[in-house]
Scaffold this active site. Structure first.
Site, PDB file in Angstrom:
ATOM      1  N   CYS A  80       0.826  -1.200   0.000  1.00 20.47           N
ATOM      2  CA  CYS A  80       0.000   0.000   0.000  1.00 20.47           C
ATOM      3  C   CYS A  80       0.870   1.263   0.000  1.00 20.47           C
ATOM      4  O   CYS A  80       1.534   1.547  -0.989  1.00 20.47           O
ATOM      5  CB  CYS A  80      -0.964  -0.040   1.182  1.00 20.47           C
ATOM      6  SG  CYS A  80      -2.272   1.170   1.049  1.00 20.47           S
ATOM      7  N   HIS A 172      -3.757  -5.210   0.955  1.00 20.46           N
ATOM      8  CA  HIS A 172      -3.206  -5.587   2.261  1.00 20.46           C
ATOM      9  C   HIS A 172      -3.219  -7.107   2.437  1.00 20.46           C
ATOM     10  O   HIS A 172      -4.248  -7.681   2.782  1.00 20.46           O
ATOM     11  CB  HIS A 172      -4.007  -4.925   3.388  1.00 20.46           C
ATOM     12  CG  HIS A 172      -3.741  -3.454   3.477  1.00 20.46           C
ATOM     13  ND1 HIS A 172      -2.704  -2.942   4.215  1.00 20.46           N
ATOM     14  CD2 HIS A 172      -4.348  -2.407   2.888  1.00 20.46           C
ATOM     15  CE1 HIS A 172      -2.687  -1.627   4.094  1.00 20.46           C
ATOM     16  NE2 HIS A 172      -3.672  -1.270   3.292  1.00 20.46           N
ATOM     17  N   GLU A 174      -1.833  -8.729   4.738  1.00 28.47           N
ATOM     18  CA  GLU A 174      -1.702  -9.104   6.154  1.00 28.47           C
ATOM     19  C   GLU A 174      -3.040  -9.325   6.838  1.00 28.47           C
ATOM     20  O   GLU A 174      -3.104  -9.948   7.890  1.00 28.47           O
ATOM     21  CB  GLU A 174      -0.880  -8.047   6.904  1.00 28.47           C
ATOM     22  CG  GLU A 174      -1.511  -6.672   7.051  1.00 28.47           C
ATOM     23  CD  GLU A 174      -1.295  -5.743   5.850  1.00 28.47           C
ATOM     24  OE1 GLU A 174      -1.103  -6.258   4.727  1.00 28.47           O
ATOM     25  OE2 GLU A 174      -1.350  -4.517   6.028  1.00 28.47           O
TER      26      GLU A 174
END
Ligand code: XMP
Length: 511
Positions: A80, A172, A174
């Protein structure tokens, strides 16, 4: 080791998750502020991940990385803002989206001429669901980069350098809302960085015991405060394994512990675990220091200073602290966004004239790693599974003045609450449950008398890592039983409420 540089992604929550995902692949990862100078990193990273950030790269005062990272020759993955940071450094262009993109998106994975896809996206098919959260996006890739994935609205959603191991992704990986996210991180750290998967608790115990023996030397003595919680118990048992009776545990009864806690810990450590323990009753001292303080940060400081004072009275060199990695992370602050949310008891704020040197064997571990360690050290399951309890104790759960009477009320209510949760078989489904004594009085009725008494709030949350949390959905009959027992058995309480706030925007504790 993977180095994760944090750009202040939403009070470090996302960076924290990146660190966890790496470790879930058994690869050790460490988080540092993005402003860290490379010469201050005391290990040689096998790869670097640049986190997200609430900033725009062109904003004045926006965080930027030491440009030397791009010359290190190690693989870099920008996530990002991290992608935009790569573009900002290497002559790409970033622009504002018409509106912030937040939510799911589908990445179409670009194919090379021979039909193959980039190593980062190998094995995910043609398209994959990912989670987006950004206000800016790439409008021009830097020279020598090619596109490896795009979405309907983001033509440059994933990039790779033509010849160097430099990668950037807009989404993202994660968060669990990106179903292949953990695997994408795995592709990066395992296939691209070639990290070895040697981060396990079995390896950790051996290395840590050796490290403790080395730093303490053959004669060094260590004391450590224990609280009866998982962290300090695991830390104490680990010290005992390393240096035996040269480790001495002290339990300071600060007057704001749970009901009968000191007695129970005494039995557990001395009898069950074989760790030397002395219980010191310092409740007078603590409660007198806490008297009249309402500000939460001041309560924390008061609890902390008295505790360190009590600890420092022995003839020892080292002080054991059960600091965990999330405490360390929450205390990493670079400028504003990842600034500490609350002063955590375990990190910083130690007495300036304290002569003891600190030893923190759990400093690198997340909570679930500490529990795994505890199980390997044969600590009883009920203790390993115990909910966390904050250092400043019930002092931060009594929202008004902390007095012996108020502590007693809260201890009794909290004990009933936890007892009923255990009886209902729900304890292990909850990450943390506790009662809070509110600083208000409410009207009630008992027999034909009006009462005007205090209110207890019950809190129970489910959480992976306490960075975010959701309130627990109790069966109504369990709440009914708890409420009826508390109002019947605890003098001074005529009303019980249940806290239905998630974190964020609330926090787990009320102070
Ligand atoms: P919050 O309230 O920050 O809590 O959402 C997250 C976790 O941290 C614990 N906590 C503390 N632990 N000293 C501690 O040792 C503190 O001052 C403190 N404040 C919060 C909290 O119990 C929860 O597990």
């Amino acid at each position: 080791t993977i180095l994760i540089l944090d750009f202040g992604s939403q009070t470090v929550q996302y960076s924290h998750l990146i660190t966890r995902r790496c470790r879930e692949h058994n690869v050790y990862a460490e988080l540092m502020p993005c402003t860290t100078k490379l010469q201050d990193v005391n290990f040689k990273p096998k790869g670097i991940i640049l986190s997200g950030s609430p900033y725009s790269v062109y904003d004045e005062g926006s965080p930027h990385v030491d440009p030397a990272v791009f010359d290190l020759g190690v693989p870099i993955l920008g996530i990002c803002y991290g992608l935009q940071e790569i573009a900002w450094n290497l002559a790409g262009e970033v622009s504002k989206c018409d509106h912030r993109e937040y939510g799911p998106a589908d990445i179409i994975i670009n194919k090379f001429g021979n039909g193959a896809v980039d190593a980062l996206f190998e094995g995910f098919g043609e398209e994959m669901r990912v989670w987006m959260s950004h206000g800016d996006q790439l409008s021009k890739p830097p020279p020598d980069f090619h596109v490896i994935g795009h979405t309907r609205t983001a033509p440059y959603a994933a990039l790779a350098h033509n010849s160097k191991p430099l990668y950037g992704i807009q989404f993202h990986p994660e968060v669990t809302h990106s179903p292949n996210g953990k695997a994408v991180i795995g592709r990066f750290i395992l296939n691209i960085c070639s990290c070895r998967q040697n981060w396990t608790m079995e390896e950790f115990i051996g290395k840590e015991i050796a490290r403790i023996r080395e730093i303490c030397g053959p004669k060094g003595r260590v004391i450590g405060a224990v609280s009866g919680g998982v962290d300090s118990t695991v830390a104490a048992k680990l010290m005992h394994e390393a240096i035996g009776d040269r480790f001495h545990a002290i339990m300071v009864d600060n007057g704001v512990l749970r009901l009968n806690e000191a007695q129970q810990v005494d039995v557990m450590l001395n009898k069950d675990l074989g760790v030397n323990l002395t219980v010191v009753d310092a409740s007078e001292l603590f409660l007198s220091r806490l008297a009249g303080i309402e500000d939460p940060e001041q309560k924390r400081r008061a609890a902390e200073e008295e505790e360190k004072g009590a600890e420092a009275k022995g003839r020892v060199e080292w002080l054991l602290q059960g600091t965990l990695y999330p405490d360390v992370i929450e205390s990493i602050s670079f400028k504003g966004p990842s600034a500490t949310i609350k002063t955590h008891h375990n990190v910083g704020g130690l007495l300036k004239d304290m002569k003891l040197k600190l030893i923190e064997p759990l400093r690198e571990l997340f909570k679930d790693e500490v529990r795994a360690l505890g199980r390997l050290l044969s600590i009883p399951a009920q203790l390993v599974g115990r909910h966390p309890f904050p250092g400043p104790g019930l002092a931060i759960r009594i929202l008004g003045p902390v007095t012996r009477d108020q502590v007693k009320i809260l201890q009794l209510a909290d004990n009933i609450y936890i007892e009923e949760i255990r009886k209902a078989g729900l304890y292990d489904q909850i990450a943390q449950a506790f009662a809070v004594l509110l600083p208000v009085k409410a009207v009630g009725v008992m027999g034909d008398q009006r009462t005007y008494e205090q209110v207890i709030a019950l809190r129970a949350v489910q959480s992976e890592d306490f960075m975010t949390a959701d309130w627990f959905s109790f069966p109504a009959d369990v709440l009914r039983r708890i409420s009826s027992r508390i109002t019947n058995e605890v003098a001074g309480i005529n009303r019980v409420t249940y806290d239905i706030s998630s974190k964020p925007p609330a926090t787990v504790e009320w102070l």
